[in-house]
Every structure is written in C-alpha cells, then in structure tokens.
Design an enzyme around this catalytic site. Structure first.
Site: not given
Length: 323
Positions: A108-110
């Site tokens: 998720v995300c970074t």
C-alpha cells in the site's frame, strides 16, 4: 477429516508507518471474516514484536514478531514515512528472504519502495503514491513504474497508490476470494464504493495537470472542465485565450505539461466516467454530454484508455441501488 487451514493475512508494522495503510485494508479483511467466518486469520507483526509509532503519532501493538509469524497466504506491506528512513535495511532484508514464500504479496502506498529495495518488484509493473513514482522509477530502474492507476496486479504481486487506495485493493482481493456479493456487503458497511477500478487515475485531470500561470490559459482550463461538450478545438480555445492557435498550443503545453488535445481527451473521459457512475443517463446521452458526439466514439475512447467499453464500465463500477 482434516481441518481446513485458514489463510493468514499478515500486515507488517514499523515505526513511521501510515496508520490508514494498515487499518484500511485490515478493516476490509476483518469485514470479510465477519461475513464469512473462517475466511482469514488476520495478524500484525513488527520485526521484534515491539509496539510501533505511526507517522501520525498513534501507537500500534503487533500480535507478534515477524521472525515468529510463519508463512502467510497474504503479506501486506504498508507505506509511510518509515519507508524512507535510514534504518529500513533490517526490514527489507527480512522481506527479501521471507516475502517470496507468501502466496500473495501486497503493498500500500510507499510500501512498494520496501518491496523494490528487497528486489521483489524487479521486472514487474507496479505503482505507488503519485508523489513518489518518479523516485521509485529512478532508484529502481528494473521496476516498470506506472504512475496512473490506483492499484496494479502483476502475477501474485499487487501494489497500490496512496492511502485509501489500499481499501480499494483489499476489496478487489476479497472479491477475488469470496465473490462480488461479499465484497459489496463489506463496501456498503464501510460506506465506500465497490470498487474504484484499478486503472482509475490517482487524481482528477485538474490535479494531474499543472495549472497554467497566465490567467487566459487558466480560464481556458476551467472552460474545458465546465463545457466538455463544447467546440474544444485548438482554434476555438485559442480564440477564447486571444492567442493564435500556434502560440496557444505551445503556451498551453509549456504551462500545463500536456497538449490541449490530450487535456480535452482526459476531461471528456473523466466527465463520462462520472456520469456513468453517478447517473442513470443512457450511453448515448452520456456520449453527447461528454463531447464525444456518438456512443461509438465514446466506446473507442473507453477501450483505448481503460480497456473496457462504457456499458461494462457502468456495470462493474456504478454502486448498486440500496434496497
């Protein structure tokens, strides 16, 4: 009769993690377990089993240490400021050795930067938060970074964009595991759509493009957004900006980063998608209101940009009416 093993969803925790990257997908999988008991065994773990402090200051207490967690079915790696610290090596070392044993690997995300640092995205297509796509591509040239979609699947590896897109990806995984009805029930409970398509842009056309510095060009950008069905040829837009077509086209691209034609295409596509998602208007009416003129022209635009025709797009992504 042998007892069925319940698939484990293991969520990795670390200092500086984004709390919503953790709790958003966790709530989706927990909702699936409530809907269909025995579906998932949800666990959280930090490297040493100690509590972690999220980027917002919230303290999370893991269930166990990663070294004692065993091999999960789904390994989820969230993002946050902690993915960009100087002390990520122990975690990426653990991922390099252990993540390949998971049947499904999710970021998720970074969190994608941790997977990339562990070599787990080499040769794969992936995405991350739009603000970090360039850095991911620069630091890890073996990764095919796609900055546009909210989530990407490449084999058993799934990556998603910023924060709330982790909920979209988790719903997509639940739909894959349990079917659309179960995922829809969870989405309704969480009061979110089932589901934004994975290839939906991370943000709107107006946010994706730069805002022009000169007032006449900014006004043209706003005009395009408010009048997608109007004559949006370069000649017409240039006249509105009181510039020659050649000067207008050059200035527009210099100040927004895209050509006028490309900008118009994106605005019309976004407008049509919103009408298909939010209204009961027919495809022919939507095509006219969005500036395509004919349903066939809109169909070609949808297939080219999204890989699906308008009717199928509406069927999949318009929320079902409440009963």
């Amino acid at each position: 009769m042998a007892q069925r093993t319940v698939p484990t969803v293991l969520i990795v925790l670390f200092d500086g993690v984004q709390s919503l990257d953790v709790t958003g997908p966790l709530e989706v999988f927990a909702g699936a377990e409530l809907h269909t008991p025995g579906t998932y065994r949800i666990r959280t773990a930090s490297l040493d089993g100690a509590p972690v402090r999220t980027s917002s200051g919230l303290t999370l207490v893991p269930d166990e240490a990663l070294t004692r967690a065993g091999d999960p079915h789904t390994l989820l790696v969230p993002g946050g400021r902690g993915t960009r610290g100087a002390d990520t090596a122990p975690l990426t070392d653990w991922l390099r050795v252990n993540a390949p044993r998971a049947e499904r690997l999710v970021s998720v995300c970074t969190g994608a930067t941790l997977l990339a640092a562990a070599g787990l995205l080499d040769g794969r297509r992936a995405t991350t938060h739009w603000a970090y796509c360039d850095r991911l591509a620069r630091d890890h040239p073996a990764v095919e970074v796609d900055p546009d979609p909210i989530f990407v699947r490449d084999g058993h590896v799934h990556t998603s964009a910023g924060v709330t897109s982790g909920i979209d990806l988790a719903l997509a995984l639940v739909e894959e595991d349990l079917g659309r009805d179960a995922a829809l029930t969870i989405a309704r409970h969480l009061v979110v759509f089932l589901r934004r398509p994975g290839n939906q842009a991370q943000f709107s056309v107006q946010l994706a493009a730069q805002t022009a510095e000169r007032a006449p060009l900014r006004e043209v950008q706003q005009w395009i957004t408010e009048h997608p069905a109007a004559d949006l040829s370069v000649e017409s837009l240039a006249a509105r900006a009181l510039l020659s077509p050649r000067h207008f086209a050059r200035a527009f691209r210099e100040e927004t980063g895209v050509t006028p034609g490309r900008y118009v295409d994106r605005v019309r596509l976004e407008h049509a998608r919103r009408l298909l998602e939010d209204t009961a208007d027919g495809v022919e009416e939507v095509s006219r209101a969005s500036g395509y003129g004919t349903p066939e022209a809109m169909r070609r635009a949808f297939v080219k940009a999204l890989g699906t025709p308008p009717g199928e797009y509406r069927r999949r992504f318009r929320p079902a009416p409440a009963h």
